[in-house]
Write an enzyme that holds these catalytic residues in place. Structure first.
Site, PDB file in Angstrom:
ATOM      1  N   LYS A 191     -12.847  -4.318 -10.736  1.00 54.61           N
ATOM      2  CA  LYS A 191     -11.673  -3.884 -10.581  1.00 54.61           C
ATOM      3  C   LYS A 191     -10.560  -4.845 -10.098  1.00 54.61           C
ATOM      4  O   LYS A 191     -10.410  -5.121  -8.985  1.00 54.61           O
ATOM      5  CB  LYS A 191     -11.856  -2.548  -9.833  1.00 54.61           C
ATOM      6  CG  LYS A 191     -10.847  -1.494  -9.783  1.00 54.61           C
ATOM      7  CD  LYS A 191      -9.239  -1.826  -9.616  1.00 54.61           C
ATOM      8  CE  LYS A 191      -8.533  -1.277  -8.760  1.00 54.61           C
ATOM      9  NZ  LYS A 191      -7.137  -1.984  -8.716  1.00 54.61           N
ATOM     10  N   GLU A 267     -14.982  -8.291   2.394  1.00 50.97           N
ATOM     11  CA  GLU A 267     -14.230  -9.450   2.937  1.00 50.97           C
ATOM     12  C   GLU A 267     -12.869  -8.754   3.196  1.00 50.97           C
ATOM     13  O   GLU A 267     -11.815  -8.395   2.076  1.00 50.97           O
ATOM     14  CB  GLU A 267     -14.015 -10.452   1.915  1.00 50.97           C
ATOM     15  CG  GLU A 267     -15.585 -10.881   1.613  1.00 50.97           C
ATOM     16  CD  GLU A 267     -16.250 -11.735   2.539  1.00 50.97           C
ATOM     17  OE1 GLU A 267     -15.473 -11.968   3.785  1.00 50.97           O
ATOM     18  OE2 GLU A 267     -16.988 -12.238   2.283  1.00 50.97           O
ATOM     19  N   CYS A 302      -5.984 -14.723   3.140  1.00 52.43           N
ATOM     20  CA  CYS A 302      -6.714 -14.104   4.270  1.00 52.43           C
ATOM     21  C   CYS A 302      -6.708 -15.066   5.419  1.00 52.43           C
ATOM     22  O   CYS A 302      -6.937 -14.484   6.569  1.00 52.43           O
ATOM     23  CB  CYS A 302      -7.795 -13.537   3.825  1.00 52.43           C
ATOM     24  SG  CYS A 302      -8.794 -14.495   2.898  1.00 52.43           S
ATOM     25  N   GLU A 391      -1.270  -8.449  10.334  1.00 52.11           N
ATOM     26  CA  GLU A 391      -1.406  -9.362   9.239  1.00 52.11           C
ATOM     27  C   GLU A 391      -0.160  -9.589   8.387  1.00 52.11           C
ATOM     28  O   GLU A 391      -0.130  -8.426   7.731  1.00 52.11           O
ATOM     29  CB  GLU A 391      -2.742  -9.228   8.354  1.00 52.11           C
ATOM     30  CG  GLU A 391      -2.929 -10.323   7.274  1.00 52.11           C
ATOM     31  CD  GLU A 391      -3.946  -9.912   6.581  1.00 52.11           C
ATOM     32  OE1 GLU A 391      -4.116  -8.784   5.996  1.00 52.11           O
ATOM     33  OE2 GLU A 391      -4.773 -10.770   5.942  1.00 52.11           O
TER      34      GLU A 391
HETATM   35  P1  NAP Z   1      -5.577  -3.981  -1.080  1.00 53.44           P
HETATM   36  O1  NAP Z   1      -4.482  -3.185  -1.042  1.00 53.44           O
HETATM   37  O2  NAP Z   1      -6.804  -3.718   0.203  1.00 53.44           O
HETATM   38  O3  NAP Z   1      -6.301  -3.980  -2.447  1.00 53.44           O
HETATM   39  C1  NAP Z   1      -7.571  -4.515  -2.857  1.00 53.44           C
HETATM   40  C2  NAP Z   1      -8.116  -3.907  -3.816  1.00 53.44           C
HETATM   41  O4  NAP Z   1      -8.529  -2.511  -3.545  1.00 53.44           O
HETATM   42  C3  NAP Z   1      -7.166  -3.721  -5.124  1.00 53.44           C
HETATM   43  O5  NAP Z   1      -8.051  -3.846  -6.193  1.00 53.44           O
HETATM   44  C4  NAP Z   1      -6.813  -2.187  -4.921  1.00 53.44           C
HETATM   45  O6  NAP Z   1      -6.345  -1.774  -6.166  1.00 53.44           O
HETATM   46  C5  NAP Z   1      -8.030  -1.494  -4.358  1.00 53.44           C
HETATM   47  N1  NAP Z   1      -7.699  -0.301  -3.744  1.00 53.44           N
HETATM   48  C6  NAP Z   1      -6.564   0.118  -3.004  1.00 53.44           C
HETATM   49  N2  NAP Z   1      -6.722   1.278  -2.670  1.00 53.44           N
HETATM   50  C7  NAP Z   1      -7.886   1.709  -3.014  1.00 53.44           C
HETATM   51  C8  NAP Z   1      -8.593   2.727  -2.573  1.00 53.44           C
HETATM   52  N3  NAP Z   1      -7.806   3.860  -2.134  1.00 53.44           N
HETATM   53  N4  NAP Z   1      -9.939   3.040  -3.059  1.00 53.44           N
HETATM   54  C9  NAP Z   1     -10.483   2.044  -3.676  1.00 53.44           C
HETATM   55  N5  NAP Z   1     -10.022   0.915  -4.090  1.00 53.44           N
HETATM   56  C10 NAP Z   1      -8.455   0.802  -3.807  1.00 53.44           C
HETATM   57  O7  NAP Z   1      -5.549  -5.386  -0.795  1.00 53.44           O
HETATM   58  P2  NAP Z   1      -4.490  -6.671  -1.320  1.00 53.44           P
HETATM   59  O8  NAP Z   1      -3.118  -5.953  -0.926  1.00 53.44           O
HETATM   60  O9  NAP Z   1      -4.583  -6.463  -3.032  1.00 53.44           O
HETATM   61  O10 NAP Z   1      -4.987  -7.870  -0.978  1.00 53.44           O
HETATM   62  C11 NAP Z   1      -4.477  -8.464   0.407  1.00 53.44           C
HETATM   63  C12 NAP Z   1      -5.209  -8.252   1.366  1.00 53.44           C
HETATM   64  O11 NAP Z   1      -6.727  -8.842   0.865  1.00 53.44           O
HETATM   65  C13 NAP Z   1      -5.063  -8.912   2.530  1.00 53.44           C
HETATM   66  O12 NAP Z   1      -5.460  -8.027   3.662  1.00 53.44           O
HETATM   67  C14 NAP Z   1      -5.950  -9.925   2.748  1.00 53.44           C
HETATM   68  O13 NAP Z   1      -6.269 -10.608   4.157  1.00 53.44           O
HETATM   69  C15 NAP Z   1      -7.298  -9.692   1.951  1.00 53.44           C
HETATM   70  N6  NAP Z   1      -7.959 -10.714   1.624  1.00 53.44           N
HETATM   71  C16 NAP Z   1      -9.271 -11.044   2.196  1.00 53.44           C
HETATM   72  C17 NAP Z   1      -9.922 -11.924   1.857  1.00 53.44           C
HETATM   73  C18 NAP Z   1     -11.367 -12.216   2.365  1.00 53.44           C
HETATM   74  O14 NAP Z   1     -12.219 -13.077   1.707  1.00 53.44           O
HETATM   75  N7  NAP Z   1     -11.692 -11.765   3.484  1.00 53.44           N
HETATM   76  C19 NAP Z   1      -9.571 -12.764   0.585  1.00 53.44           C
HETATM   77  C20 NAP Z   1      -8.444 -12.476  -0.006  1.00 53.44           C
HETATM   78  C21 NAP Z   1      -7.509 -11.440   0.769  1.00 53.44           C
HETATM   79  P3  NAP Z   1      -4.628  -1.748  -6.237  1.00 53.44           P
HETATM   80  O15 NAP Z   1      -4.656  -2.746  -7.334  1.00 53.44           O
HETATM   81  O16 NAP Z   1      -4.366  -0.315  -6.823  1.00 53.44           O
HETATM   82  O17 NAP Z   1      -3.913  -1.945  -5.085  1.00 53.44           O
END
Ligand code: NAP
Ligand code: MG
Length: 497
Positions: A191, A267, A302, A391
């Site tokens: 996804k 993650e 991240c 963040e």
């Molecule tokens: P996000 O909003 O949490 O989205 C991540 C994924 O989850 C997307 O595919 C998103 O779909 C999906 N999602 C959103 N709401 C959901 C729900 N209610 N139920 C199930 N899935 C859902 O994160 P992002 O804004 O894309 O990415 C930024 C974040 O990722 C930052 O906090 C960053 O720190 C973190 N990150 C962490 C790492 C690591 O390895 N620790 C690496 C990279 C990034 P949608 O497309 O609809 O939003």
């Protein structure tokens, strides 16, 4: 690979054939509802193409196909060396199509072509080859037992897995997950983030060309609530590996608890400290590391070092050097290979980053934001301010000053996150004491980095849960342990008491 000119990249962009349909059971197909959404180029605000809006019914269909593939063993029961060959062919096909994929990635996400060409594509290819090469070199175990028994501890692929991805490194995060998942023999449903579905769809097509059997790698674009949540709640999905924000990650624990207790690996976010002590060698090099750690990928990283903790006596000098090196991080057209800071991924995310800039009381430099682009920014803030604790995920470095080593470590650990941390000091005792005291999954000393493919990557505290990406350790996510006891005694009948 040599970089092209801005005009040449624009010409490639014009001629790209962008995927739009979901990829299920070996081919592209529209969403069952027929619905689509616009995916845009955040650098221009223009629509790139329409992408299938999958929903729960598509999730059901794809999980069924993935389950069939898993159970009949067309991939899961191949000899590991055969899976290796297919994945290596996939890595080679990505390499052959690297330029097209780099441009597609840049257009869809706002990332610079420079990064896409020099980091994202090479690391994606390396990651897939690395996991492919590992899979026929992992041995199972035989436990200590009496002469009459043998006890084997074996790993088996966990089954059908859901891989939920963020938008900041669309291809690379895809590779971090499909590399070990496919190598282990799992069937996967990817996804991608809504903002950035294109390259994952193209890779799925290349995987078929590489010889991956149909149904093993499926890509379902759509929203978190319509695809992510149904995957998280699906009774026939065995495991979810998620990368994204902490708030969304935690939801997957509820989904699991409320459905089939599937395994969950998360993650999540970070607010990563970079500590600079006044005995650090070569402040100029330190400044370069800090600048790279804070501004690389527009700070949409991240593990970005977004919190500088510096000993007060050297603060002014360090900030002067940081300002000097930050000048090289120019904002511009992502398709210009000279650009270091492209567009933030979406208008919504741009607005979020701007809302943090508005909270700045002491701006050291930067702060300009315009039409989706934000320049490299350094802000001094109080340790308890939102700027210092949350963040931001933009090119914004928050500076805090301290008097002592102990104060620095305590401040670095005073966060709900624990993904990465770095420490700059020439004192070997302090370096080791600090590395042990910092509560984070990855600690770098006298450099900024997140390790490489050979070392596990993941977070402590609210930055991670359940497992690690990268390294052989990543394979633990996608395999289950099974214990097999065999009774070898001659008089087995008598032994039944
Ligand atoms: P996000 O909003 O949490 O989205 C991540 C994924 O989850 C997307 O595919 C998103 O779909 C999906 N999602 C959103 N709401 C959901 C729900 N209610 N139920 C199930 N899935 C859902 O994160 P992002 O804004 O894309 O990415 C930024 C974040 O990722 C930052 O906090 C960053 O720190 C973190 N990150 C962490 C790492 C690591 O390895 N620790 C690496 C990279 C990034 P949608 O497309 O609809 O939003
Ligand atoms: Mg886009």
């Amino acid at each position: 690979m040599d970089l092209l000119t801005q005009q040449e990249y624009r010409a490639i962009a014009e001629g790209l054939d962008l995927p739009g349909n979901a990829f299920i059971d070996g081919g592209y197909r529209p969403a069952i509802s027929g619905k689509t959404f616009d995916t845009m180029n955040p650098a221009t605000g223009k629509v790139l193409t329409q992408v299938a809006t999958c929903g729960p019914e598509d999730v059901d269909f794809a999980v069924g196909k993935a389950r069939d593939a898993f159970e009949d063993g067309r991939w899961s029961r191949l000899h590991p060396s055969e899976r290796k060959e297919v994945l290596i062919r996939l890595a080679k096909l990505i390499k052959r199509n690297a330029r097209e994929l780099a441009v597609m990635e840049s257009l869809d996400s706002g990332k610079t072509i420079f990064d896409c060409e020099t980091v994202d594509l090479p690391e994606t290819i390396h990651c897939l080859s690395w996991h492919a090469e590992v899979i026929d070199k992992i041995y199972d175990q035989v436990a200590p037992a009496s002469d009459d028994h043998i006890a084997m501890v074996v790993r088996e692929p966990i089954g059908v897995v859901g891989l939920v991805l963020p938008w900041n490194f669309p291809l690379l995060m895809l590779a971090w997950k499909i590399g070990p998942a496919l190598a282990s023999g799992c069937s996967v449903i990817v996804k991608p983030a809504e903002e950035t579905s294109l390259t994952a769809l193209r890779v799925a097509e290349l995987a078929i060309e590489a010889g991956l059997p149909k149904g093993v790698l499926n890509v379902l674009p759509g929203s978190g609530s319509e695809v992510g949540e149904p995957l998280g709640r699906h009774m026939d999905v065995d495991m979810i590996s998620f990368t994204g924000s902490t708030a969304t990650g935690k939801r997957f624990l509820s989904y699991s608890a409320e459905s089939n207790a599937k395994e969950v690996v998360l993650e999540m976010g970070g607010k990563n400290p970079a500590i600079v002590m006044d005995d650090a060698e070569n402040l100029d090099r330190v400044a370069q590391h800090i600048v790279n750690g804070a501004f690389w990928n527009m700070g949409e990283n991240c593990s970005a070092s977004s919190r500088l903790i510096v000993q007060s006596g050297i603060k002014e000098e360090l900030l002067t050097r940081i300002a000097h090196h930050a000048k090289a991080w120019n904002v511009g057209d992502p398709l210009d290979p000279a650009t270091r800071l492209g567009a933030l991924v979406s208008p919504a995310h741009y607005d979020k980053v701007c809302s943090y800039l508005e909270q700045a009381q002491t701006m050291v430099f930067g702060g300009k934001a315009e039409k989706g682009f934000v320049e490299a920014t350094v802000i001094e803030a109080d340790a308890d301010s939102r700027l210092a604790r949350e963040e931001i995920f933009g090119p914004v470095l928050t500076v805090l000053s301290v008097e002592s080593f102990d104060e620095a470590i305590a401040l670095a650990n005073d966060t709900e996150y624990g993904l990465a941390a770095s420490l700059f000091t020439a004192n070997a005792k302090r370096a080791l004491r600090g590395a042990w005291a910092l509560r984070a999954g990855t600690v770098t000393v006298n450099s900024f980095g997140e390790g490489d493919i050979s070392t596990p990557f993941g977070g402590w505290k609210q930055s991670g849960f359940g497992g690690r990406d990268n390294g052989i350790h990543a394979h633990d996510q996608y395999t289950q342990l099974k214990t097999i006891w065999l009774d070898l005694s001659d008089d087995a009948d008598e032994a039944v008491a």
